[in-house]
Design a protein around this motif. Structure first.
Motif, PDB file in Angstrom:
ATOM      1  N   TYR A 169      -4.314  47.302   5.345  1.00 17.31           N
ATOM      2  CA  TYR A 169      -3.851  47.179   6.727  1.00 17.31           C
ATOM      3  C   TYR A 169      -2.334  47.036   6.791  1.00 17.31           C
ATOM      4  N   GLN A 170      -1.722  46.354   5.805  1.00 15.44           N
ATOM      5  CA  GLN A 170      -0.270  46.247   5.773  1.00 15.44           C
ATOM      6  C   GLN A 170       0.377  47.594   5.470  1.00 15.44           C
ATOM      7  N   THR A 171      -0.237  48.342   4.572  1.00 12.78           N
ATOM      8  CA  THR A 171       0.283  49.673   4.244  1.00 12.78           C
ATOM      9  C   THR A 171       0.189  50.596   5.446  1.00 12.78           C
ATOM     10  N   PHE A 172      -0.906  50.494   6.202  1.00 15.93           N
ATOM     11  CA  PHE A 172      -1.043  51.273   7.424  1.00 15.93           C
ATOM     12  C   PHE A 172       0.145  51.024   8.353  1.00 15.93           C
ATOM     13  N   TYR A 173       0.469  49.768   8.597  1.00 12.08           N
ATOM     14  CA  TYR A 173       1.558  49.440   9.518  1.00 12.08           C
ATOM     15  C   TYR A 173       2.905  49.915   8.972  1.00 12.08           C
ATOM     16  N   GLN A 174       3.101  49.797   7.673  1.00 11.21           N
ATOM     17  CA  GLN A 174       4.364  50.254   7.099  1.00 11.21           C
ATOM     18  C   GLN A 174       4.551  51.751   7.329  1.00 11.21           C
ATOM     19  N   LEU A 175       3.532  52.543   7.024  1.00  6.68           N
ATOM     20  CA  LEU A 175       3.653  53.988   7.200  1.00  6.68           C
ATOM     21  C   LEU A 175       3.751  54.355   8.674  1.00  6.68           C
ATOM     22  N   TRP A 176       3.027  53.641   9.519  1.00  9.72           N
ATOM     23  CA  TRP A 176       3.083  53.910  10.954  1.00  9.72           C
ATOM     24  C   TRP A 176       4.501  53.702  11.505  1.00  9.72           C
ATOM     25  N   THR A 177       5.154  52.595  11.120  1.00  8.38           N
ATOM     26  CA  THR A 177       6.504  52.333  11.626  1.00  8.38           C
ATOM     27  C   THR A 177       7.491  53.375  11.125  1.00  8.38           C
ATOM     28  N   ARG A 178       7.259  53.915   9.932  1.00 14.39           N
ATOM     29  CA  ARG A 178       8.143  54.963   9.431  1.00 14.39           C
ATOM     30  C   ARG A 178       8.064  56.211  10.309  1.00 14.39           C
ATOM     31  N   LYS A 179       6.856  56.621  10.631  1.00 14.34           N
ATOM     32  CA  LYS A 179       6.681  57.796  11.488  1.00 14.34           C
ATOM     33  C   LYS A 179       7.297  57.556  12.868  1.00 14.34           C
TER      34      LYS A 179
END
Length: 248
Positions: A169-179
């Motif tokens: 779930y943390q990785t999801f948020y990290q990649l989402w904020t990058r996009k």
């Protein structure tokens, strides 16, 4: 002509400065400001007069008091910061909507100044630079069913990376904020082809038609605190970042 690229990386740790900032920006420098909402609630009576009547009206359209506070504090601090960079009175700072409603300065007073703002939960992030910039912050909610967004928002390699990480779930948020930070920087806004916007660490060929920019970009993600992650997108690639805690 060389194809443009998107360089993506992560800052595992950083120092948020509390000293006074330099108000001069150049094309190789960008400033990131962190504002903790709960620290500024005692100052609402001081901050509210910095907003225009139509801005105040918009703030109080929010039904939740927490949303009102977040919006009011974010708008007021943004105006304070920009007024310092521009060396003008805060009330002289006016905004207009550019492409896809991306806010920009109505009058830059002869200074080449760009900004972007994002808020989530108890934090507001503001990025200020001499070139286009985008920023995003997200509270990492462990109970959020992010799985419903994977097939729409990420490609197969990204989905695999998220699912195999130690804390998906943390990785999801990290990649989402990058996009999102990249799309905010280019003024494109969220797109239907979000899975085509790169987010994995590394160097990627720029999907120019998708992000709406043929420039080369740098995207960096970073911890805001233990429960929040942020990402910033900027150019040129070798831009130096400075991180500040805003204090009245």
């Amino acid at each position: 002509m060389m194809p443009s690229e998107i360089h993506i990386n992560h800052l595992p740790g950083l120092t948020w400065q509390t000293t006074a900032f330099e108000s001069s920006l150049n094309p190789e420098k960008a400033d990131i400001w962190r504002i903790k909402i709960t620290d500024f609630i005692p100052y609402l009576a001081i901050l509210q007069p910095l907003l225009l009547p139509q801005e105040i009206e918009k703030v109080f359209r929010y039904k939740q008091e927490s949303d009102q506070h977040r919006s009011l504090i974010g708008k007021a601090v943004l105006r304070i910061l920009l007024s310092n960079y521009l060396n003008v009175d805060p009330k002289a700072v006016q905004f207009k909507s550019a492409k896809n409603k991306k806010p920009e300065l109505e009058n830059n007073f002869g200074r080449n100044l760009h900004f972007n703002i994002s808020h989530s939960g108890n934090w507001v992030l503001i990025a200020i630079a001499a070139t286009e910039v985008g920023i995003d912050v997200e509270e990492m909610n462990a109970s959020f069913t992010y799985q419903n967004l994977l097939s729409f928002s990420f490609n197969l390699q990204e989905i695999d990376f998220i699912e195999k990480s130690d804390l998906p779930y943390q990785t999801f948020y990290q990649l989402w904020t990058r996009k999102e930070s990249l799309l905010k920087a280019t003024g494109k806004g969220l797109v239907d082809e979000l899975s085509l916007v790169p987010s994995l660490t590394g160097v990627h060929q720029n999907p120019t038609e998708i992000i709406g920019s043929a420039e080369s970009w740098q995207v960096l993600s970073f911890p805001v605190d233990e429960n929040y992650v942020g990402s910033v997108a900027f150019m040129p690639v070798k831009t130096v970042l400075a991180f500040f805690d805003f204090k009245l």
